[in-house]
Design an enzyme around this catalytic site. Structure first.
Site, PDB file in Angstrom:
ATOM      1  N   LYS A 150       0.852  -1.185   0.000  1.00 41.11           N
ATOM      2  CA  LYS A 150       0.000   0.000   0.000  1.00 41.11           C
ATOM      3  C   LYS A 150       0.887   1.234   0.000  1.00 41.11           C
ATOM      4  O   LYS A 150       1.678   1.442   0.910  1.00 41.11           O
ATOM      5  CB  LYS A 150      -0.890  -0.042   1.244  1.00 41.11           C
ATOM      6  CG  LYS A 150      -2.051   0.884   1.151  1.00 41.11           C
ATOM      7  CD  LYS A 150      -3.168   0.419   2.046  1.00 41.11           C
ATOM      8  CE  LYS A 150      -4.038  -0.603   1.347  1.00 41.11           C
ATOM      9  NZ  LYS A 150      -5.134  -1.062   2.176  1.00 41.11           N
ATOM     10  N   ASP A 206     -12.519   4.627   9.137  1.00 40.76           N
ATOM     11  CA  ASP A 206     -13.242   4.369   7.891  1.00 40.76           C
ATOM     12  C   ASP A 206     -13.875   2.978   7.898  1.00 40.76           C
ATOM     13  O   ASP A 206     -13.675   2.184   6.986  1.00 40.76           O
ATOM     14  CB  ASP A 206     -12.289   4.539   6.695  1.00 40.76           C
ATOM     15  CG  ASP A 206     -13.045   4.694   5.369  1.00 40.76           C
ATOM     16  OD1 ASP A 206     -14.279   4.899   5.396  1.00 40.76           O
ATOM     17  OD2 ASP A 206     -12.402   4.584   4.314  1.00 40.76           O
TER      18      ASP A 206
END
Lengths: 356, 333
Positions: free
Chosen positions: B19, B108
């Site tokens: 990532k 999130d």
């Protein structure tokens, strides 16, 4: 290797942790992530190729009841496998304190080990050397985290086993690796012929043999050569009377014994799969409440009940809660483990198990 | 959130995810949080293997090397309000409780960030990676995914928030699992308080106490939302409904109380009597007479038996003892 050695500019060796027949294990600190890790390196004379292969096998398994493979490093002519490390002690050491686990804690151990084995079998990885020293747990009397380690060891030991099988009788091997595995080794593994490749059911036998030891405190077939002779002659130790002598523990003990008996079936095809054991465990009722350690203060009611004090206060207990080969007393058997339940003026301790 | 690169670790021959982190003041926070998460070792958090420097785009960028989960995100609307979806919610709640205990906020939470792996274990991904500006828990811009954003995140100016934004998002996630048409109040920007009756309709099928608890996750006042650990405990209790077993030893013989045999009456002639009934969650005293004590505590009708206890009938020399031990299967992912 020695304390302070750095591998891959990331793993700092803290101390030597253990030596198996195939590899040395060190406790190290991962400088990057600030965690403890196990650093494994093959012993001299071990083929590097096999070590790399064992790492790849182990890396396929991803489950919280299996120690995670984190990294693999080749540096100079050395090879290192980095694995998740739990600060604590392995089940072999736990057993030396507990003697035997009570059925409630034992059921929990079986459930978690079966989960870990099921996950690895799903990934197509067979352990082949399951034994209490290959199960790591945190310190103390609770076994919240149980992780099977050394998946992939089969790749390393394969040659040793093949060689021994070629000589005609694996049980006569002088290899430390084989001797250590014998008490938990499936018959089809013990008496394998060249070309035989015992598969998943051999792990199930080992799980059964391991659980026999965990629940009874005894090796089901003895150790070393005895184990081979007894497995061959089908002479297994009997379940100890203490598992069923107390009515409170008898029902769960019998349920666990039945699962272990199924695992120790001589016909590999008749043993339950790891998935089936997981399902059986999912229906087992056990007391899964935090355990505490205490020391018995004194008895009342002519020894029918007593009080014990530990770091979490004083509890009352009834001798009817006592479980295990050793009977609690105010002397040598004064150290006990228990869960706590609300009571007046003291909470009640139950089950009561003597430990070292 | 940064770009995702699927890679093969050539040493261990396994798939990993890299990532790419976006440069900025947030990078330090993200890296610190990722390290804290790695140290936590929760089974619901994806394993971080490495933090590396990427140079493929020219300037140095940081990349997180993460375990690749063989699994799919949970699908909104694919669930009914039943035990199977409760088991998923329980795992999500456990994972969030694990990280909240370490003071980390996910920021999130939404179905797309919740995967179920091949072994049925819930993995929560993208911790703390939601875009935000400013320092710590103060931000000046939108973070997260609109539908899942708690009311306090919509305020103007400097916003402060805590783990309760995850609790709100957990509530919306629970709703999304069973109902893909959110009530209009939740679509409003900022979201408006949503009535319990509206949510109860979607959650119908869950036990009433859990509907209330899930509904409280939507509270506009963050302080009124429950802690994730409270939600996890409550759900696990209901997952065990009708699966408990009480072992009652009478004169050396074990008797069982369970979903098939729910009631027992214990009589100690001339001293006292006690009737106990299993309601699927608890073992409760339904009638008591004479001198009866549970773990030495006197009892009245309606009391819940405390896990494991000794029931004492009578006082002094005439006392009789009965042991009563409650056990249950272990709820496991």
């Amino acid at each position: 290797m020695k304390a302070g050695d750095v591998v891959s500019d990331r793993y700092v060796v803290q101390s030597h942790f253990a030596s198996g027949g195939m590899q040395d294990v060190y406790l190290a600190t991962d400088k990057l992530l600030n965690t403890n890790v196990a650093l494994k390196t093959p012993q001299a004379g071990q083929a590097d190729k096999r070590f790399a292969r064992s790492a790849k096998f182990a890396a396929r398994v991803n489950h919280h009841n299996v120690a995670k493979t984190l990294d693999y490093v080749e540096e100079g002519n050395q090879r290192f496998l980095i694995e998740e490390f739990v600060v604590g002690e392995n089940l072999e050491l736990k057993l030396s304190r507990f003697g035997a686990l009570d059925p409630h804690l034992g059921a929990r151990v079986l459930h978690h080990l079966a989960k870990g084995i099921a996950a690895s079998h799903h990934a197509g990885v067979v352990h082949r050397d399951l034994k209490p020293s290959n199960v790591i747990a945190e310190d103390g009397v609770n076994l919240h985290e149980l992780k099977i380690t050394d998946f992939g060891i089969a790749t390393l030991t394969e040659e040793v086993f093949d060689e021994a099988a070629k000589d005609g009788d694996l049980t006569r091997s002088t290899s430390g690796t084989i001797r250590g595995a014998l008490p938990y080794m499936a018959p089809e593994m013990m008496f394998r012929k060249p070309g035989d490749h015992p598969d998943k059911p051999s792990d199930i036998w080992s799980l059964g043999a391991m659980m026999f030891r965990i629940l009874s405190g005894e090796y089901p077939f003895g150790v070393y050569l005895d184990a081979a002779v007894n497995v061959k002659n089908k002479t297994r130790a009997a379940w100890p009377a203490f598992m069923t002598s107390n009515s409170q523990y008898k029902p769960l003990s019998l349920e666990l014994q039945a699962v272990v008996e199924q695992c120790l079936n001589y016909d590999p095809a008749s043993r339950p799969t790891a998935d089936q054991i997981v399902k059986l465990c999912g229906e087992l009722c056990y007391i899964n409440v935090e355990r505490h350690v205490g020391t018995i203060d004194h008895f009342i009611q002519n020894g029918y009940s007593g009080f014990a004090t530990g770091d979490s206060g004083t509890v009352f207990f009834s001798m009817e809660s006592a479980y295990g080969p050793r009977r609690p007393d105010a002397g040598r058997n004064g150290k006990i483990v228990y869960s706590k339940f609300p009571g007046t003026p003291r909470d009640r301790g139950h089950p009561i198990v003597v430990v070292d | 959130m940064g770009e995702i690169i699927e890679c093969t670790d050539i040493h261990l021959e396994r798939q990993v995810i890299i990532k790419r982190l976006q440069p900025g003041v947030e990078q330090r926070r993200i890296v610190d949080e990722q390290k804290a998460l790695a140290a936590l070792r929760s089974k619901h958090v994806v394993q971080l293997f490495d933090i590396i420097e990427l140079t493929d785009r020219g300037p140095k960028e940081l990349g997180l090397v993460l375990e690749k989960i063989n699994g799919k995100p949970i699908t909104p609307g694919a669930y009914k309000a039943d035990k199977a979806s409760l088991a998923v919610l329980w795992q999500i709640a456990c994972g969030l409780a694990d990280i909240h205990a370490r003071g980390i906020v996910h920021r999130d939470v939404k179905p797309g960030n919740i995967l179920i792996d091949g072994e049925g274990v819930v993995k929560i991904i993208d911790f703390g990676l939601a875009r935000s500006m400013g320092m710590d828990a103060k931000t000046h811009s939108v973070i997260g995914t609109p539908l899942f954003m708690a009311p306090e995140l919509w305020q103007g100016g400097a916003i402060s928030f805590d783990e309760k934004i995850d609790v709100y998002a957990f509530g919306v996630t629970a709703l999304a699992l069973v109902d893909t048409t959110p009530p209009t109040e939740l679509i409003a920007r900022p979201p408006l308080p949503v009535g319990g009756a509206t949510l109860s309709k979607s959650f119908a099928g869950y036990p009433a106490p859990l509907i209330n608890l899930l509904t409280s996750c939507f509270a506009s006042d963050a302080a009124k939302r429950p802690k994730m650990s409270v939600v996890a405990d409550a759900i696990s209790r209901h997952l065990l409904k009708d699966q408990h077993r009480a072992t009652v030893v009478l004169n050396g013989t074990p008797n069982f109380l369970n979903s098939k045999n729910r009631a027992i009456k214990l009589n100690a002639a001339g001293v006292g009597s006690l009737a106990i009934e299993y309601d699927g969650l608890d073992f409760r005293v339904t009638a008591v007479s004479g001198n009866v004590f549970l773990n030495n505590t006197s009892i009245v009708t309606g009391n819940v038996l405390p896990g494991c206890c000794v029931i004492t009938f009578g006082v002094d020399r005439n006392r009789r003892f009965v042991t009563f031990d409650v056990s249950s299967p272990e709820v496991m992912p």
